[in-house]
Scaffold this motif. Structure first.
Motif, short mmCIF file in Angstrom:
data_model
loop_
_atom_site.label_atom_id
_atom_site.label_comp_id
_atom_site.label_asym_id
_atom_site.label_seq_id
_atom_site.Cartn_x
_atom_site.Cartn_y
_atom_site.Cartn_z
N ARG A 511 0.84 -1.20 0.00
CA ARG A 511 0.00 0.00 0.00
C ARG A 511 0.87 1.25 0.00
N ALA A 512 1.95 1.25 0.78
CA ALA A 512 2.84 2.41 0.86
C ALA A 512 3.49 2.70 -0.50
N ILE A 513 3.94 1.64 -1.18
CA ILE A 513 4.56 1.84 -2.50
C ILE A 513 3.53 2.38 -3.50
N THR A 514 2.32 1.83 -3.46
CA THR A 514 1.27 2.30 -4.37
C THR A 514 0.96 3.77 -4.13
N LEU A 515 0.82 4.17 -2.86
CA LEU A 515 0.54 5.56 -2.53
C LEU A 515 1.69 6.46 -2.96
N ALA A 516 2.92 6.02 -2.71
CA ALA A 516 4.09 6.82 -3.06
C ALA A 516 4.19 6.99 -4.58
N GLU A 517 3.93 5.91 -5.31
CA GLU A 517 4.00 5.98 -6.77
C GLU A 517 2.91 6.87 -7.35
N THR A 518 1.79 6.97 -6.64
CA THR A 518 0.64 7.73 -7.15
C THR A 518 0.75 9.22 -6.84
N SER A 519 1.16 9.55 -5.61
CA SER A 519 1.02 10.95 -5.18
C SER A 519 2.24 11.53 -4.46
N TYR A 520 3.32 10.76 -4.31
CA TYR A 520 4.45 11.24 -3.52
C TYR A 520 5.77 11.06 -4.28
N LYS A 521 6.86 11.52 -3.68
CA LYS A 521 8.16 11.45 -4.33
C LYS A 521 8.96 10.21 -3.96
N VAL A 572 9.41 4.99 -7.64
CA VAL A 572 9.94 6.04 -6.76
C VAL A 572 11.03 5.42 -5.89
N PRO A 573 11.97 6.23 -5.39
CA PRO A 573 13.03 5.66 -4.54
C PRO A 573 12.47 5.13 -3.23
N VAL A 574 13.00 3.99 -2.80
CA VAL A 574 12.63 3.39 -1.52
C VAL A 574 13.91 3.26 -0.69
N VAL A 575 13.91 3.91 0.47
CA VAL A 575 15.06 3.88 1.38
C VAL A 575 14.64 3.15 2.65
N VAL A 576 15.47 2.21 3.12
CA VAL A 576 15.18 1.49 4.36
C VAL A 576 16.18 1.94 5.42
N ALA A 577 15.67 2.22 6.62
CA ALA A 577 16.51 2.74 7.71
C ALA A 577 16.46 1.79 8.90
N PRO A 578 17.27 0.73 8.90
CA PRO A 578 17.22 -0.26 9.98
C PRO A 578 18.08 0.13 11.18
N HIS A 579 17.74 -0.47 12.32
CA HIS A 579 18.50 -0.27 13.55
C HIS A 579 18.42 -1.54 14.37
N GLN A 580 19.40 -1.76 15.22
CA GLN A 580 19.44 -2.95 16.07
C GLN A 580 19.25 -4.21 15.21
N MET A 581 18.32 -5.10 15.54
CA MET A 581 18.19 -6.35 14.79
C MET A 581 17.43 -6.14 13.48
N ALA A 582 18.04 -6.62 12.40
CA ALA A 582 17.38 -6.68 11.10
C ALA A 582 17.70 -8.06 10.55
N LEU A 583 16.88 -9.03 10.93
CA LEU A 583 17.17 -10.43 10.65
C LEU A 583 16.22 -11.00 9.61
#
Length: 793
Positions: A511-521, A572-583
């Motif tokens: 849903r987030a990708i669809t919204l971003a592709e439709t109306s966001y950067k 649109v660009p997708v950036v992931v910002a992980p912290h602590q455990m990302a398993l």
């Protein structure tokens, strides 16, 4: 911050437990460090190795310690060692000199005499002391020395504990204080708290009071060690080590030293009697039961018939008894309550022993903390910040008080005999309902002198989801929330148990990708949970496998893979910002992003092998793709293949974001590391916006992945069989290894070939689902789900 002041080289004077670890943390952020200590007695003047023995041994010990004080072993090369007699002139090359010698004023002053002889004017000079008054250290020093001198109290271990107290004197220049406050937060990743030059400063003054309050309550009521630790751990947002296990780790002697110092140095403290050491603690000191450093304290561990047995101390008899599990009715009712604020209300209202404990100890703490204003700080928010960063509390005293309701709690405190400071009554009379409030995405605190709310200084550059979730949420389901973080960028956060990835999170990502592709950067994926993500919902996989719903399981895996590919190939660009455990799946999500903005404390890995599986959300495919991009003709091909194979096969997890680069989870030249946790989301947003504004172009799916076929497959099979022959792995491990090798090599191809991502995803999916049909895999999954233990069957 003073733009002209640049820190390139730091001198650390004293290589003990704190000194060597402070040196390591400055090396962590890329600085050159000069670490000095004393010369051993009778060391020959011409034997540099012997003259540097103390400092070299201390640094070597620190680097071998667990958890490691250094992000990456190679960073230790940034530390140059020496001694006070031969190498003190080298501090003239340093921009900041940090003294961390023994806690004796005469010795510190002697060291500062040498420092003044060699430091260049304007150089920062700070002392890492936890008890000696800062202003006494500069007696006899020059004006320039005094102007640039300050206390900088790091908490141990410096890499992991976030609190850094900045303690100026009357002579310290305001620009020096401002610089240290911002540098500590921005570059060292600390919560910097400005403290007054009072005994134990802020963190230890409140923290030790809290501990001593509990000790005296236990002495009076007869509560057990296990009961108190059950009540003072994660259920109230405190660390798992709670009260007594924390004491064992820190050392009972350390806590008593601070408490005795406070008892002597705060004669006007209304609660100074609480700093008196209870009889049972004196008995433990007499027996040298100091905790981990002596092998026993409030707890001890012994091997009985080869099995570890845990014992807890009976505080009445000072005898050890087998550790008991304890239950409280009130705690049982909060098991399904995720919100800490809601849990606190239930616990403080409880009519059992737990409720009595919470009301007595925390009402006392609330009153004591309020009465320390303005003695130890002019603003109460600094007390909360110190407790959260230094003691690992999720909410400080005033935040807890807010959660319970200030006015009603005040009345209950008065009834119980605990009277807070006058300013709290004035605050309520002014119409203010709480210590904090949030407006327009910014957190405000009640300012006592003006009786009005002000923005907490230094937070202007942070984006904190807790502050904007209520007003900026544009979509949510039970496990994820999409928040508009401004400038055309969305953020997706997930908030399932341990942030595991199930159907609700997968729905949220799509849903987030669809919204971003439709109306966001662009889109950022981040959250403020304890961990970024513990991976896929293994419980769901287990249930489907047990029910032999393999078609449905195949579809679930395919949906997960498709979602990861949407992250990779969105418009649109997708950036992931992980912290602590990302398993597991959390790691795979990062591997498919356009960019990863990682917190330095990142424990990332593809760990599916531990539950009898291979990475099935595109992680194995991604390693094959990255291997292809690295491949060169000749033997190096098989060497790289072996490294990738072992990384997954041994379920390697990085001990920092920098090690995640070494393991191949993060990509050099693409991904970046942020040391300050509060800046993580703002940095991720900035990178996402930059990519969008530079003209982001949707990538084209890869069909040019070079796989090695039989020559790599054979290497994988031989390696697995060799490990099995040496009894290093089980027969089931061999089967998993063979399937892993099959995917990484592209299958049973007669020669190196070019394949597509979809082809590799198909191999990955087939292997994953087939392993779910294996009884031994199900046993491994069950072991993780029921006991949290990796089973090697």
């Amino acid at each position: 911050m003073d733009a002209k002041r640049i820190i390139k080289k730091v001198a650390v004077l004293g290589s003990g437990v704190m000194g060597s670890r402070i040196a390591c943390h400055f090396a962590n952020i890329g600085l050159q460090v000069l670490l000095l200590d004393i010369v051993p007695e009778n060391a020959p003047s011409d034997d540099q190795k012997t003259r540097n023995k103390i400092v070299n041994d201390a640094l070597a010990f620190a680097l071998k310690s667990n958890p490691s004080p250094i992000y990456l072993k190679s960073f230790a090369r940034r530390i140059i060692t020496g001694n006070f007699d031969d190498d003190m002139p080298k501090i003239a090359e340093c921009d900041w000199v940090i003294e961390v010698v023994v806690e004796r004023l005469d010795i510190k002053q002697k060291v500062f005499g040498k420092v003044e002889k060699y430091r260049k004017p304007g150089t920062l000079i700070t002392s890492n002391t936890s008890g000696i008054p800062i202003h006494l250290m500069t007696e006899g020093r020059s004006e320039d020395f005094k102007n640039h001198f300050c206390g900088t109290h790091f908490f141990n271990p410096p890499r992991y504990l976030k609190l850094l107290e900045i303690i100026p004197t009357r002579d310290t220049l305001s620009g020096v204080v401002d610089f240290l406050m911002e540098y500590g937060e921005k570059y060292l990743g600390k919560t910097t708290v400005l403290a007054k030059d009072t005994p134990a400063f802020i963190g230890n003054r409140i923290g030790v009071f809290s501990i001593m309050s509990v000790l005296h309550y236990v002495d009076k009521t007869g509560m057990t060690v296990e009961e108190v630790d059950k009540l003072t751990g994660p259920v109230i947002g405190h660390p798992k080590s709670a009260t007594f296990r924390t004491n064992d780790v820190v050392g009972l002697d350390t806590m008593v030293h601070v408490a005795n110092g406070l008892s002597k140095n705060v004669p006007d403290d209304e609660a100074k009697e609480l700093f008196r050491i209870p009889d049972f603690v004196n008995g433990m000191l007499h027996n040298n039961w100091l905790g981990s450093k002596t092998g026993q304290g409030f707890y001890k561990k012994e091997k009985v018939n080869g099995i570890n047995q845990f014992y807890a101390l009976d505080l009445k008899t000072l005898e050890y008894k087998p550790s008991q599990k304890v239950k409280f009715a009130s705690l049982e009712t909060t098991k399904t309550v995720d919100s800490l604020k809601d849990r606190l209300k239930i616990l403080f209202a409880a009519k059992d022993k737990a409720g009595d404990f919470y009301r007595a100890t925390f009402y006392q703490l609330f009153a004591y903390s309020s009465n320390r204003i303005p003695e130890i700080s002019n603003e109460f928010y600094k007390i909360d910040a110190a407790m959260n960063a230094g003691f690992g509390w999720e909410m400080g005293p005033f935040e807890k008080w807010d959660a319970l309701g200030v006015d009603n709690t005040l009345k209950e405190m008065e009834t119980a005999g605990y009277k807070p400071a006058r300013w709290v009554y004035d605050m309520i009379a002014s119409g203010a309902k709480s210590f904090y409030k949030t407006e327009n995405g910014t957190r405000w605190y009640y300012d006592i002198p003006t009786k009005s709310y002000k923005v907490i200084p230094g937070t202007e550059n942070f984006i904190l989801l807790d502050n904007i979730r209520t007003t900026n949420t544009i979509w949510k389901n039970s496990g994820s929330t999409i928040i508009d973080i401004g400038d055309g960028i969305l953020n997706l956060e997930f908030h399932t148990k341990m942030n595991t990835i199930g159907s609700e999170v997968i729905e949220g990502i799509n849903r987030a990708i669809t919204l971003a592709e439709t109306s966001y950067k662009g889109l950022v994926i981040s959250n403020e949970g304890t961990n970024f993500s513990a991976g896929a919902n293994v419980g769901l996989i287990f249930m489907m496998a047990v029910e032999q719903e393999f078609d449905e399981l195949n579809m679930v895996v395919k949906t997960f893979q498709h979602t990861m590919m949407r992250i990779r190939y969105s418009s649109v660009p997708v950036v992931v910002a992980p912290h602590q455990m990302a398993l597991g799946g959390g790691c795979e999500m990062c591997m498919h992003a356009d960019k990863v903005v990682a917190h330095a404390e990142l424990y990332m890995g593809l760990v599916e092998f531990g539950v009898g599986l291979i990475p099935g959300g595109g992680g194995t495919k991604e390693f094959a793709l990255r291997l292809s991009d690295e491949l060169q003709e000749g033997d190096i091909e098989l060497n790289n293949f072996r490294e990738r194979f072992l990384t997954i096969g041994q379920a390697k997890v990085s001990t920092s974001a920098y090690e995640a680069f070494e393991l191949g989870y993060l990509k050099k030249g693409r991904d970046v590391v942020v040391v300050s946790p509060n800046r993580l989301l703002a940095e991720a947003k900035q990178h996402c916006l930059m990519m969008a504004e530079e003209g982001y172009v949707q990538p084209i799916p890869r069909t040019d992945i070079r796989v090695l076929g039989k020559q790599a497959l054979g290497l994988g099979y031989v390696g697995a069989n060799t490990m099995y022959s040496g009894n290093y792995i089980s027969e089931h491990d061999v089967k998993i290894s063979q399937k892993l090798a099959y995917i990484l090599s592209g299958g049973d191809l007669s020669q190196p070939s070019l394949v597509s991502e979809e082809y590799l995803l198909g191999l990955e999916r087939e292997a994953f689902v087939s392993l779910c049909a294996e009884r031994k895999t199900l046993e491994r999954i069950q072991s993780i789900l029921t006991g949290g233990k990796v089973l090697r069957n």
